[in-house]
Design a protein around this motif. Structure first.
Motif, PDB file in Angstrom:
ATOM      1  N   LEU A  11     -89.356  37.249  22.796  1.00 22.79           N
ATOM      2  CA  LEU A  11     -88.554  36.547  21.788  1.00 22.79           C
ATOM      3  C   LEU A  11     -89.385  36.517  20.505  1.00 22.79           C
ATOM      4  O   LEU A  11     -90.119  35.581  20.249  1.00 22.79           O
ATOM      5  CB  LEU A  11     -88.241  35.115  22.228  1.00 22.79           C
ATOM      6  N   GLU A  12     -89.278  37.565  19.723  1.00 22.36           N
ATOM      7  CA  GLU A  12     -90.121  37.680  18.539  1.00 22.36           C
ATOM      8  C   GLU A  12     -89.522  37.017  17.311  1.00 22.36           C
ATOM      9  O   GLU A  12     -90.251  36.631  16.412  1.00 22.36           O
ATOM     10  CB  GLU A  12     -90.401  39.149  18.251  1.00 22.36           C
ATOM     11  N   THR A  13     -88.212  36.906  17.257  1.00 25.18           N
ATOM     12  CA  THR A  13     -87.576  36.388  16.050  1.00 25.18           C
ATOM     13  C   THR A  13     -86.719  35.163  16.350  1.00 25.18           C
ATOM     14  O   THR A  13     -86.311  34.924  17.490  1.00 25.18           O
ATOM     15  CB  THR A  13     -86.667  37.450  15.401  1.00 25.18           C
ATOM     16  N   GLU A  14     -86.447  34.426  15.304  1.00 24.29           N
ATOM     17  CA  GLU A  14     -85.571  33.262  15.409  1.00 24.29           C
ATOM     18  C   GLU A  14     -84.183  33.677  15.894  1.00 24.29           C
ATOM     19  O   GLU A  14     -83.571  32.995  16.721  1.00 24.29           O
ATOM     20  CB  GLU A  14     -85.488  32.594  14.037  1.00 24.29           C
ATOM     21  N   LYS A  15     -83.709  34.811  15.426  1.00 22.32           N
ATOM     22  CA  LYS A  15     -82.388  35.312  15.819  1.00 22.32           C
ATOM     23  C   LYS A  15     -82.312  35.539  17.331  1.00 22.32           C
ATOM     24  O   LYS A  15     -81.322  35.203  17.972  1.00 22.32           O
ATOM     25  CB  LYS A  15     -82.087  36.602  15.060  1.00 22.32           C
ATOM     26  N   GLN A  16     -83.366  36.098  17.915  1.00 20.46           N
ATOM     27  CA  GLN A  16     -83.394  36.333  19.362  1.00 20.46           C
ATOM     28  C   GLN A  16     -83.422  35.015  20.125  1.00 20.46           C
ATOM     29  O   GLN A  16     -82.775  34.880  21.167  1.00 20.46           O
ATOM     30  CB  GLN A  16     -84.607  37.175  19.734  1.00 20.46           C
ATOM     31  N   ALA A  17     -84.163  34.045  19.609  1.00 22.08           N
ATOM     32  CA  ALA A  17     -84.230  32.728  20.259  1.00 22.08           C
ATOM     33  C   ALA A  17     -82.875  32.038  20.222  1.00 22.08           C
ATOM     34  O   ALA A  17     -82.448  31.437  21.215  1.00 22.08           O
ATOM     35  CB  ALA A  17     -85.293  31.865  19.585  1.00 22.08           C
ATOM     36  N   ILE A  18     -82.182  32.136  19.105  1.00 23.00           N
ATOM     37  CA  ILE A  18     -80.856  31.517  18.979  1.00 23.00           C
ATOM     38  C   ILE A  18     -79.872  32.169  19.941  1.00 23.00           C
ATOM     39  O   ILE A  18     -79.068  31.482  20.582  1.00 23.00           O
ATOM     40  CB  ILE A  18     -80.354  31.590  17.523  1.00 23.00           C
ATOM     41  N   ALA A  19     -79.937  33.489  20.082  1.00 22.08           N
ATOM     42  CA  ALA A  19     -79.032  34.196  21.001  1.00 22.08           C
ATOM     43  C   ALA A  19     -79.239  33.741  22.446  1.00 22.08           C
ATOM     44  O   ALA A  19     -78.273  33.489  23.177  1.00 22.08           O
ATOM     45  CB  ALA A  19     -79.236  35.701  20.881  1.00 22.08           C
ATOM     46  N   LEU A  20     -80.499  33.608  22.865  1.00 19.44           N
ATOM     47  CA  LEU A  20     -80.781  33.166  24.233  1.00 19.44           C
ATOM     48  C   LEU A  20     -80.362  31.711  24.435  1.00 19.44           C
ATOM     49  O   LEU A  20     -79.773  31.360  25.463  1.00 19.44           O
ATOM     50  CB  LEU A  20     -82.265  33.341  24.561  1.00 19.44           C
ATOM     51  N   ALA A  21     -80.631  30.864  23.448  1.00 17.67           N
ATOM     52  CA  ALA A  21     -80.245  29.451  23.540  1.00 17.67           C
ATOM     53  C   ALA A  21     -78.729  29.309  23.618  1.00 17.67           C
ATOM     54  O   ALA A  21     -78.208  28.519  24.406  1.00 17.67           O
ATOM     55  CB  ALA A  21     -80.787  28.677  22.350  1.00 17.67           C
ATOM     56  N   THR A  22     -78.013  30.084  22.814  1.00 15.28           N
ATOM     57  CA  THR A  22     -76.550  30.057  22.833  1.00 15.28           C
ATOM     58  C   THR A  22     -76.030  30.450  24.207  1.00 15.28           C
ATOM     59  O   THR A  22     -75.130  29.809  24.753  1.00 15.28           O
ATOM     60  CB  THR A  22     -75.979  30.998  21.753  1.00 15.28           C
ATOM     61  N   SER A  23     -76.604  31.477  24.784  1.00 15.35           N
ATOM     62  CA  SER A  23     -76.214  31.923  26.118  1.00 15.35           C
ATOM     63  C   SER A  23     -76.423  30.818  27.157  1.00 15.35           C
ATOM     64  O   SER A  23     -75.571  30.581  28.015  1.00 15.35           O
ATOM     65  CB  SER A  23     -77.025  33.158  26.502  1.00 15.35           C
ATOM     66  N   ILE A  26     -73.746  28.077  26.708  1.00 13.74           N
ATOM     67  CA  ILE A  26     -72.448  28.550  27.209  1.00 13.74           C
ATOM     68  C   ILE A  26     -72.398  28.475  28.730  1.00 13.74           C
ATOM     69  O   ILE A  26     -71.417  27.999  29.309  1.00 13.74           O
ATOM     70  CB  ILE A  26     -72.170  29.989  26.722  1.00 13.74           C
ATOM     71  N   LYS A  27     -73.466  28.900  29.391  1.00 10.96           N
ATOM     72  CA  LYS A  27     -73.488  28.885  30.854  1.00 10.96           C
ATOM     73  C   LYS A  27     -73.534  27.467  31.420  1.00 10.96           C
ATOM     74  O   LYS A  27     -72.840  27.151  32.382  1.00 10.96           O
ATOM     75  CB  LYS A  27     -74.692  29.669  31.375  1.00 10.96           C
ATOM     76  N   LYS A  28     -74.350  26.604  30.819  1.00  6.34           N
ATOM     77  CA  LYS A  28     -74.519  25.257  31.369  1.00  6.34           C
ATOM     78  C   LYS A  28     -73.328  24.341  31.092  1.00  6.34           C
ATOM     79  O   LYS A  28     -72.927  23.558  31.944  1.00  6.34           O
ATOM     80  CB  LYS A  28     -75.794  24.621  30.824  1.00  6.34           C
ATOM     81  N   TYR A  29     -72.768  24.447  29.878  1.00  6.78           N
ATOM     82  CA  TYR A  29     -71.718  23.503  29.479  1.00  6.78           C
ATOM     83  C   TYR A  29     -70.325  24.119  29.408  1.00  6.78           C
ATOM     84  O   TYR A  29     -69.366  23.428  29.062  1.00  6.78           O
ATOM     85  CB  TYR A  29     -72.077  22.870  28.127  1.00  6.78           C
ATOM     86  N   ASN A  30     -70.209  25.415  29.695  1.00  2.77           N
ATOM     87  CA  ASN A  30     -68.917  26.096  29.719  1.00  2.77           C
ATOM     88  C   ASN A  30     -68.144  25.899  28.406  1.00  2.77           C
ATOM     89  O   ASN A  30     -66.991  25.479  28.412  1.00  2.77           O
ATOM     90  CB  ASN A  30     -68.086  25.636  30.928  1.00  2.77           C
ATOM     91  N   VAL A  31     -68.805  26.172  27.295  1.00  2.00           N
ATOM     92  CA  VAL A  31     -68.170  26.067  25.983  1.00  2.00           C
ATOM     93  C   VAL A  31     -68.014  27.464  25.381  1.00  2.00           C
ATOM     94  O   VAL A  31     -68.627  28.424  25.834  1.00  2.00           O
ATOM     95  CB  VAL A  31     -68.981  25.172  25.012  1.00  2.00           C
ATOM     96  N   ILE A  32     -67.193  27.550  24.354  1.00  2.00           N
ATOM     97  CA  ILE A  32     -66.972  28.815  23.660  1.00  2.00           C
ATOM     98  C   ILE A  32     -68.014  28.956  22.552  1.00  2.00           C
ATOM     99  O   ILE A  32     -68.380  27.978  21.904  1.00  2.00           O
ATOM    100  CB  ILE A  32     -65.545  28.833  23.063  1.00  2.00           C
ATOM    101  N   GLU A  33     -68.458  30.166  22.320  1.00  2.00           N
ATOM    102  CA  GLU A  33     -69.515  30.410  21.333  1.00  2.00           C
ATOM    103  C   GLU A  33     -69.159  29.867  19.947  1.00  2.00           C
ATOM    104  O   GLU A  33     -70.019  29.364  19.233  1.00  2.00           O
ATOM    105  CB  GLU A  33     -69.803  31.910  21.244  1.00  2.00           C
TER     106      GLU A  33
END
Length: 78
Positions: A11-23, A26-33
């Motif tokens: 996870l080199e960039t903030e963008k990559q960290a945000i993508a993983l956190a968003t995923s 979504i998985k834990k709380y079953n929400v839409i992106e």
């Protein structure tokens, strides 16, 4: 095994960290992106961890991730 400063981060960039956190949200709380907003991001250079604060449907959560292994360590609802 080399120290955290010598290891290649996945996870080199903030963008990559945000993508993983968003995923993870979504998985834990079953929400839409589209319902998720990024409130704050922070990188801890001592531990090599990313922290991403997110808001979604009346809830807030902080996602802690390991930048070397590109894994979510914990999701804490605030």
């Amino acid at each position: 095994m080399p120290g955290i400063g010598l290891m290649k981060r996945r996870l080199e960039t903030e963008k990559q960290a945000i993508a993983l956190a968003t995923s993870g949200i979504i998985k834990k709380y079953n929400v839409i992106e589209n319902q998720i907003i990024v409130l704050e991001t922070q990188y801890d250079s001592d531990s090599g961890d990313w922290y991403v604060a997110m808001g979604f449907t009346e809830k807030r959560a902080v996602v802690k991730m390991d930048s070397v292994h590109a894994t979510i360590l914990e999701i804490n609802e605030v």
